[in-house]
Scaffold this motif. Structure first.
Motif, PDB file in Angstrom:
ATOM      1  N   ASP A 254       0.847  -1.188   0.000  1.00 38.90           N
ATOM      2  CA  ASP A 254       0.000   0.000   0.000  1.00 38.90           C
ATOM      3  C   ASP A 254       0.889   1.247   0.000  1.00 38.90           C
ATOM      4  OD1 ASP A 254      -1.700   2.117   0.508  1.00 38.90           O
ATOM      5  OD2 ASP A 254      -2.881   1.046   2.003  1.00 38.90           O
ATOM      6  N   PRO A 255       0.882   2.039  -1.075  1.00 44.59           N
ATOM      7  CA  PRO A 255       1.728   3.250  -1.119  1.00 44.59           C
ATOM      8  C   PRO A 255       1.462   4.204   0.039  1.00 44.59           C
ATOM      9  CG  PRO A 255       0.819   2.762  -3.292  1.00 44.59           C
ATOM     10  CD  PRO A 255       0.128   1.850  -2.329  1.00 44.59           C
ATOM     11  N   ALA A 259       4.252   5.582   2.700  1.00 44.56           N
ATOM     12  CA  ALA A 259       4.471   7.008   2.947  1.00 44.56           C
ATOM     13  C   ALA A 259       4.367   7.309   4.440  1.00 44.56           C
ATOM     14  CB  ALA A 259       3.462   7.839   2.155  1.00 44.56           C
ATOM     15  N   ALA A 260       3.386   6.724   5.111  1.00 44.11           N
ATOM     16  CA  ALA A 260       3.238   6.941   6.551  1.00 44.11           C
ATOM     17  C   ALA A 260       4.422   6.369   7.309  1.00 44.11           C
ATOM     18  CB  ALA A 260       1.934   6.315   7.041  1.00 44.11           C
ATOM     19  N   MET A 261       4.932   5.239   6.847  1.00 41.22           N
ATOM     20  CA  MET A 261       6.100   4.631   7.476  1.00 41.22           C
ATOM     21  C   MET A 261       7.309   5.548   7.338  1.00 41.22           C
ATOM     22  SD  MET A 261       7.153   1.905   9.081  1.00 41.22           S
ATOM     23  CE  MET A 261       8.790   1.942   9.809  1.00 41.22           C
ATOM     24  N   SER A 262       7.458   6.187   6.205  1.00 41.60           N
ATOM     25  CA  SER A 262       8.565   7.107   5.985  1.00 41.60           C
ATOM     26  C   SER A 262       8.499   8.284   6.947  1.00 41.60           C
ATOM     27  CB  SER A 262       8.554   7.593   4.533  1.00 41.60           C
ATOM     28  OG  SER A 262       9.585   8.506   4.295  1.00 41.60           O
ATOM     29  N   ILE A 263       7.299   8.801   7.158  1.00 38.20           N
ATOM     30  CA  ILE A 263       7.150   9.933   8.080  1.00 38.20           C
ATOM     31  C   ILE A 263       7.386   9.492   9.519  1.00 38.20           C
ATOM     32  CG2 ILE A 263       5.446  11.556   9.006  1.00 38.20           C
ATOM     33  CD1 ILE A 263       4.435  11.813   6.089  1.00 38.20           C
ATOM     34  N   TYR A 264       6.937   8.306   9.880  1.00 39.01           N
ATOM     35  CA  TYR A 264       7.217   7.781  11.230  1.00 39.01           C
ATOM     36  C   TYR A 264       8.722   7.680  11.468  1.00 39.01           C
ATOM     37  CZ  TYR A 264       8.029   4.392  14.907  1.00 39.01           C
ATOM     38  OH  TYR A 264       8.521   3.763  16.025  1.00 39.01           O
ATOM     39  N   SER A 265       9.460   7.104  10.518  1.00 33.91           N
ATOM     40  CA  SER A 265      10.904   6.948  10.716  1.00 33.91           C
ATOM     41  C   SER A 265      11.594   8.306  10.765  1.00 33.91           C
ATOM     42  CB  SER A 265      11.513   6.065   9.616  1.00 33.91           C
ATOM     43  OG  SER A 265      11.512   6.716   8.361  1.00 33.91           O
ATOM     44  N   THR A 266      11.043   9.295  10.062  1.00 39.84           N
ATOM     45  CA  THR A 266      11.616  10.643  10.099  1.00 39.84           C
ATOM     46  C   THR A 266      11.450  11.275  11.474  1.00 39.84           C
ATOM     47  OG1 THR A 266      11.240  10.994   7.731  1.00 39.84           O
ATOM     48  CG2 THR A 266      11.499  12.954   9.094  1.00 39.84           C
ATOM     49  N   LEU A 267      10.270  11.173  12.046  1.00 41.20           N
ATOM     50  CA  LEU A 267      10.066  11.789  13.366  1.00 41.20           C
ATOM     51  C   LEU A 267      10.779  11.000  14.451  1.00 41.20           C
ATOM     52  CD1 LEU A 267       7.770  10.271  15.387  1.00 41.20           C
ATOM     53  CD2 LEU A 267       6.253  11.009  13.559  1.00 41.20           C
ATOM     54  N   SER A 345       9.887  15.461   5.249  1.00 46.13           N
ATOM     55  CA  SER A 345       9.989  14.327   4.324  1.00 46.13           C
ATOM     56  C   SER A 345       9.625  14.731   2.903  1.00 46.13           C
ATOM     57  CB  SER A 345       9.078  13.183   4.782  1.00 46.13           C
ATOM     58  OG  SER A 345       9.457  12.693   6.044  1.00 46.13           O
ATOM     59  N   ALA A 346       8.525  15.463   2.759  1.00 44.05           N
ATOM     60  CA  ALA A 346       8.107  15.893   1.425  1.00 44.05           C
ATOM     61  C   ALA A 346       9.101  16.878   0.835  1.00 44.05           C
ATOM     62  CB  ALA A 346       6.710  16.508   1.485  1.00 44.05           C
ATOM     63  N   ALA A 379       4.639  10.643  -5.713  1.00 50.30           N
ATOM     64  CA  ALA A 379       5.401  10.300  -4.517  1.00 50.30           C
ATOM     65  C   ALA A 379       5.391  11.455  -3.526  1.00 50.30           C
ATOM     66  CB  ALA A 379       6.836   9.942  -4.896  1.00 50.30           C
ATOM     67  N   ILE A 380       5.515  12.668  -4.042  1.00 51.99           N
ATOM     68  CA  ILE A 380       5.472  13.854  -3.181  1.00 51.99           C
ATOM     69  C   ILE A 380       4.069  14.045  -2.619  1.00 51.99           C
ATOM     70  CG2 ILE A 380       5.778  16.349  -3.128  1.00 51.99           C
ATOM     71  CD1 ILE A 380       7.803  15.899  -5.506  1.00 51.99           C
ATOM     72  N   SER A 381       3.066  13.886  -3.472  1.00 59.38           N
ATOM     73  CA  SER A 381       1.679  14.041  -3.019  1.00 59.38           C
ATOM     74  C   SER A 381       1.319  13.012  -1.955  1.00 59.38           C
ATOM     75  CB  SER A 381       0.719  13.913  -4.208  1.00 59.38           C
ATOM     76  OG  SER A 381       0.935  14.943  -5.150  1.00 59.38           O
ATOM     77  N   ALA A 382       1.860  11.804  -2.083  1.00 61.02           N
ATOM     78  CA  ALA A 382       1.571  10.759  -1.096  1.00 61.02           C
ATOM     79  C   ALA A 382       2.081  11.147   0.278  1.00 61.02           C
ATOM     80  CB  ALA A 382       2.190   9.436  -1.538  1.00 61.02           C
ATOM     81  N   LEU A 383       3.247  11.781   0.339  1.00 65.35           N
ATOM     82  CA  LEU A 383       3.780  12.239   1.622  1.00 65.35           C
ATOM     83  C   LEU A 383       2.944  13.388   2.168  1.00 65.35           C
ATOM     84  CD1 LEU A 383       7.608  12.116   0.824  1.00 65.35           C
ATOM     85  CD2 LEU A 383       6.365  10.603   2.381  1.00 65.35           C
TER      86      LEU A 383
END
Length: 416
Positions: A254-255, A259-267, A345-346, A379-383
């Motif tokens: 699921d894209p 994307a949510a996983m990427s933001i979690y790892s960033t914070l 992230s974005a 990809a940017i919009s998904a973030l």
């Protein structure tokens, strides 16, 4: 908004053209689902070794000097990479040299000579690369954490492979691996950037037709359940290199979840405002480097934490890193840190996509690993679209007790 066109060539290779405005550069990249996780046990290291060997020349550019000097005459940046999921070859040049760059890349990658004498010479080069990594504690820690998490599974093996394998590979075995894994159906060709000098008259398809028609390969071995092993390589050093790995219960297909996983790892640890950086480095002064990063494999999401720090401070940092993951699991993030991590992230993705090579590498992962749309704007919009609740769900999906641990330094496994 990029203009994207795609077609499938007679040899089964998908060809994607991604026209980006405002650049004078173009990247040509070709990749296959032929990374280290597709190797049989006795082949470990072969995918990366083959990556090296094709640079020795093809039919038209039949010597490594011709390959290198031709790229230099174009002012091009020529390189390749092998991961667990992919092997990829790419060249970035000024737009006017696009067709010459395609001619070069498709020649030595699509029809490599794989000369036996060059094979023997290159063994020593790759063995030196392996030895160099062994001299780098941080690189050893990366290898250890994969083994601690996945054991004898292909994902637990190194991409470079062991020295004894490199010494044993024959030309016949390497050709057999290429014919088994480099099928167009499980690959892709990407022309990204200023494509004004790339004709639409069939000349490009003819060049990419140099890749042979091969049967579709078998699927790789699925990612196993994460092990919770602790591996330590004891070294009498002043600095230790610590790694932790989790496998969150996240739907990697699921894209939106990715994307949510990427933001979690960033914070958690992907920026200077993240929890790990703020507390472990800034407040406690336990280390210079601490971070978290997510890896989206074809069938699993992986979260990795790492730190390089004074050895005496490792136990405290290790304990607090695990506690921070547990706190996010229990209490969730704050809305403010999600908002900040989403913007960061974005923004980083926007800046990365100013580089045509970064867009090409992203497209290869999207198309070959996930079988999804390659539009970089999406990809940017998904973030941008990730919500607080989605990130909170990811935080709950990271089991704080289910971690593999690896460390290089003056420690014993009992410390972890």
């Amino acid at each position: 908004m990029p203009t994207i066109t795609s077609e499938t060539l007679p040899n089964g290779l998908p060809l994607h053209r991604v026209a980006l405005e405002g650049t004078r550069a173009v990247t040509i990249l070709v990749a296959f689902d032929a990374g280290a996780r597709t190797e049989r046990p006795e082949e470990n290291g072969m995918a990366h070794f083959l990556e090296h060997l094709v640079f020795k020349g093809g039919e038209k550019y039949d010597h490594y000097k011709k390959v290198n000097e031709t790229a230099e005459r174009m002012g091009g940046s020529l390189n390749a990479y092998t991961s667990h999921d992919l092997v990829a070859f790419h060249i970035t040049v000024r737009a006017e040299a696009a067709m010459e760059a395609i001619d070069l890349l498709t020649d030595f990658v699509g029809r490599p000579r794989l000369d036996a004498d060059e094979l023997d010479r290159e063994r020593g080069v790759v063995i030196q690369e392996i030895q160099r990594y062994k001299d780098q504690p941080s690189a050893v820690a990366e290898e250890l954490i994969d083994k601690a998490a996945f054991g004898d599974h292909p994902l637990g093996r190194t991409v470079l492979g062991p020295e004894e394998h490199l010494r044993s590979f024959s030309r016949e075995a390497i050709v057999a691996f290429r014919e088994r894994r480099w099928a167009g159906e499980r690959g892709g060709a990407f022309i990204v950037g200023n494509i004004d000098h790339v004709p639409a008259d069939g000349a490009v398809a003819e060049l990419f037709g140099r890749f042979p028609t091969l049967p579709a390969p078998e699927r790789f071995e699925p990612t196993p359940v994460l092990r919770r092993d602790v591996l330590v390589e004891r070294r009498d050093t002043n600095q230790s290199h610590l790694r932790l790995m989790y496998r969150p219960d996240v739907d990697v297909s699921d894209p939106a979840d990715r994307a949510a996983m990427s933001i979690y790892s960033t914070l958690l640890g992907g920026s200077m405002g993240s929890r790990l950086f703020d507390e472990i480095r800034e407040q406690r002064g336990l280390c210079y480097s601490v971070w978290a990063v997510d890896h989206a494999l074809a069938d699993a999401s992986i979260l990795q934490l790492g730190a390089g720090l004074e050895s005496s401070k490792t136990p405290e940092a290790y304990a607090r890193m695990r506690e921070i993951v547990a706190e996010l699991h229990r209490d969730g993030p704050t809305e403010e840190e999600v908002e900040r991590a989403r913007a960061y992230s974005a923004g980083r993705r926007v800046l990365a996509f100013e580089n045509t090579n970064a867009v090409a590498r992203y497209a290869a992962g999207q198309a070959i690993v996930f079988g999804e749309d390659i539009d970089p704007d999406r990809a940017i919009s998904a973030l941008d679209a990730v919500t607080f609740d989605e990130v909170a769900t990811i935080a709950r999906a990271v089991d704080p007790e289910a971690a593999a641990v690896a460390c290089v330094g003056p420690h014993d496994e009992a410390e972890f």
